[in-house]
Design a protein around this motif. Structure first.
Motif, PDB file in Angstrom:
ATOM      1  N   UNK A  92     -10.778  -3.731   0.666  1.00  0.00           N
ATOM      2  CA  UNK A  92     -11.028  -3.997  -0.757  1.00  0.00           C
ATOM      3  C   UNK A  92     -11.851  -2.859  -1.372  1.00  0.00           C
ATOM      4  N   UNK A  93     -12.919  -2.446  -0.679  1.00  0.00           N
ATOM      5  CA  UNK A  93     -13.750  -1.349  -1.172  1.00  0.00           C
ATOM      6  C   UNK A  93     -12.960  -0.046  -1.235  1.00  0.00           C
ATOM      7  N   UNK A  94     -12.120   0.168  -0.240  1.00  0.00           N
ATOM      8  CA  UNK A  94     -11.280   1.367  -0.218  1.00  0.00           C
ATOM      9  C   UNK A  94     -10.293   1.360  -1.380  1.00  0.00           C
ATOM     10  N   UNK A  95      -9.769   0.179  -1.716  1.00  0.00           N
ATOM     11  CA  UNK A  95      -8.803   0.087  -2.817  1.00  0.00           C
ATOM     12  C   UNK A  95      -9.468   0.398  -4.155  1.00  0.00           C
ATOM     13  N   UNK A  96     -10.688  -0.073  -4.347  1.00  0.00           N
ATOM     14  CA  UNK A  96     -11.423   0.223  -5.585  1.00  0.00           C
ATOM     15  C   UNK A  96     -11.698   1.719  -5.682  1.00  0.00           C
ATOM     16  N   UNK A  97     -12.116   2.306  -4.571  1.00  0.00           N
ATOM     17  CA  UNK A  97     -12.368   3.750  -4.544  1.00  0.00           C
ATOM     18  C   UNK A  97     -11.086   4.522  -4.834  1.00  0.00           C
ATOM     19  N   UNK A  98      -9.975   4.067  -4.270  1.00  0.00           N
ATOM     20  CA  UNK A  98      -8.696   4.755  -4.438  1.00  0.00           C
ATOM     21  C   UNK A  98      -8.278   4.830  -5.899  1.00  0.00           C
ATOM     22  N   UNK A  99      -8.258   3.687  -6.581  1.00  0.00           N
ATOM     23  CA  UNK A  99      -7.757   3.676  -7.964  1.00  0.00           C
ATOM     24  C   UNK A  99      -8.697   4.434  -8.885  1.00  0.00           C
ATOM     25  N   UNK A 100      -9.999   4.356  -8.622  1.00  0.00           N
ATOM     26  CA  UNK A 100     -10.971   5.076  -9.454  1.00  0.00           C
ATOM     27  C   UNK A 100     -10.828   6.584  -9.279  1.00  0.00           C
ATOM     28  N   UNK A 154      -3.471   8.200   2.198  1.00  0.00           N
ATOM     29  CA  UNK A 154      -3.520   8.055   3.656  1.00  0.00           C
ATOM     30  C   UNK A 154      -4.764   7.284   4.073  1.00  0.00           C
ATOM     31  N   UNK A 155      -5.871   7.531   3.375  1.00  0.00           N
ATOM     32  CA  UNK A 155      -7.099   6.785   3.662  1.00  0.00           C
ATOM     33  C   UNK A 155      -6.927   5.305   3.391  1.00  0.00           C
ATOM     34  N   UNK A 156      -6.316   4.986   2.246  1.00  0.00           N
ATOM     35  CA  UNK A 156      -6.074   3.580   1.903  1.00  0.00           C
ATOM     36  C   UNK A 156      -5.141   2.939   2.920  1.00  0.00           C
ATOM     37  N   UNK A 157      -4.112   3.674   3.307  1.00  0.00           N
ATOM     38  CA  UNK A 157      -3.147   3.157   4.283  1.00  0.00           C
ATOM     39  C   UNK A 157      -3.811   2.926   5.643  1.00  0.00           C
ATOM     40  N   UNK A 158      -4.739   3.796   6.002  1.00  0.00           N
ATOM     41  CA  UNK A 158      -5.476   3.643   7.258  1.00  0.00           C
ATOM     42  C   UNK A 158      -6.207   2.293   7.283  1.00  0.00           C
ATOM     43  N   UNK A 159      -6.875   1.966   6.183  1.00  0.00           N
ATOM     44  CA  UNK A 159      -7.629   0.709   6.135  1.00  0.00           C
ATOM     45  C   UNK A 159      -6.704  -0.506   6.075  1.00  0.00           C
ATOM     46  N   UNK A 160      -5.514  -0.338   5.505  1.00  0.00           N
ATOM     47  CA  UNK A 160      -4.528  -1.420   5.526  1.00  0.00           C
ATOM     48  C   UNK A 160      -4.051  -1.681   6.952  1.00  0.00           C
ATOM     49  N   UNK A 161      -3.834  -0.593   7.713  1.00  0.00           N
ATOM     50  CA  UNK A 161      -3.440  -0.743   9.121  1.00  0.00           C
ATOM     51  C   UNK A 161      -4.578  -1.333   9.963  1.00  0.00           C
ATOM     52  N   UNK A 186       0.846  -1.200   0.000  1.00  0.00           N
ATOM     53  CA  UNK A 186       0.000   0.000   0.000  1.00  0.00           C
ATOM     54  C   UNK A 186       0.878   1.245   0.000  1.00  0.00           C
ATOM     55  N   UNK A 187       1.946   1.224   0.791  1.00  0.00           N
ATOM     56  CA  UNK A 187       2.896   2.348   0.813  1.00  0.00           C
ATOM     57  C   UNK A 187       3.508   2.547  -0.575  1.00  0.00           C
TER      58      UNK A 187
END
Length: 297
Positions: free
Chosen positions: A276-284, A254-261, A221-222
């Motif tokens: 998973x939902x955060x990752x889809x939102x991130x790339x989009x 940072x939001x994606x990293x938060x959910x990974x943590x 994620x980093x």
């Protein structure tokens, strides 16, 4: 045959077609490739954009159809996939193979009309997905690494379609989506762990839902966030984002990293689903920010 039975049959054919080509996934891939095209082009050619959309859809549809032929017996073992048309016996292997073959030919021909490099990368994507990634899924967690290559091609493919050139710019787009694949698919592999296990798939890097897998998810994620910010520093040729967009991308990261943590902290199925939902939102959202940045500045 009654009207209801006829409409049910038609619905079944349409739904099976959607399933064999994984329509939702295909549409997301088309979105990525179109974003890459808009980033690379100086003047938008809507004919090329349409060709890229259709070629990209056929490319993904072919890959998924081949995948479902190869994995039909394993798909039948898993709740998530047992109702797929080939696994459920509603579609014959020959029919699925015909669809996959026609889609391969159409996809490569349409992408070749854009330019030869685009067709080459499209063909590489289909080959790696069907012939390397799919067979490796039951052998080693490294399959995710292999699968991340065709998964990362669409964003890059759009730039190549726009420029007929492969350089630092499409390479950067490839890197972003390549690193992104890992937290995305490991999150899926986590919350579908028991179902995957029925089919003999071990997608997690440690083969377990443990802190080792969660740690690697954080690391990738980093890398995803860092790769996403590189265009802000002027090292990536014509691919550039302004400081304002870099801040937005950084906040998304940072939001994606938060959910990974959170996955590392909780080690739960729900935390994996949220990631998973955060990752889809991130790339989009990242692709939208990149494109808007180019056309607004």
């Amino acid at each position: 045959m009654s009207t209801t039975a006829t409409s049910t049959t038609q619905y079944s054919i349409i739904s099976d077609f959607k399933e064999i080509t994984k329509m939702r996934l295909a549409i997301s891939v088309v979105f990525s490739s179109m974003a890459g095209y808009l980033l690379g082009v100086e003047t938008v050619d809507y004919t090329t954009l349409a060709l890229l959309a259709f070629g990209g859809y056929f490319m993904v549809g072919a890959s998924n159809a081949f995948n479902q032929i190869i994995e039909k017996d394993l798909d039948a073992l898993m709740d998530r996939t047992k109702n797929r048309p080939v696994a459920a016996g509603r579609m014959s292997v020959n029919t699925a193979f015909a669809i996959a073959s026609i889609f391969t030919i159409l996809g490569i021909v349409i992408l070749y009309i854009i330019n030869p490099q685009t067709a080459m990368f499209g063909a590489i994507s289909i080959f790696l997905y069907a012939c390397v990634y799919t067979p490796l899924k039951t052998k080693t967690p490294l399959s995710v690494f292999v699968g991340a290559i065709p998964g990362a091609i669409p964003f890059m493919l759009g730039w190549v379609a726009a420029t007929n050139d492969f350089g630092i710019e499409p390479g950067t787009l490839f890197a972003i989506q390549f690193f992104w694949q890992f937290p995305h698919f490991w999150a899926i592999g986590w919350f579908l762990y028991d179902d995957y296990k029925k089919g003999g798939f071990f997608m997690l890097p440690t083969r377990k839902k443990d802190k080792g897998t969660a740690t690697q998810t954080i690391i990738y994620t980093v890398w995803t966030v860092l790769a996403s910010l590189i265009p802000a520093f002027g090292f990536t040729g014509k691919l550039y984002i302004t400081p304002v967009s870099a801040v937005i991308v950084g906040l998304l990261g940072l939001g994606l990293l938060y959910f990974a943590f959170q996955l590392y902290k909780k080690l739960t199925t729900q935390a994996a689903k949220t990631l998973m939902l955060a990752s889809v939102s991130y790339i989009t959202l990242l692709q939208i920010v990149y494109v808007l940045d180019k056309f607004i500045r």
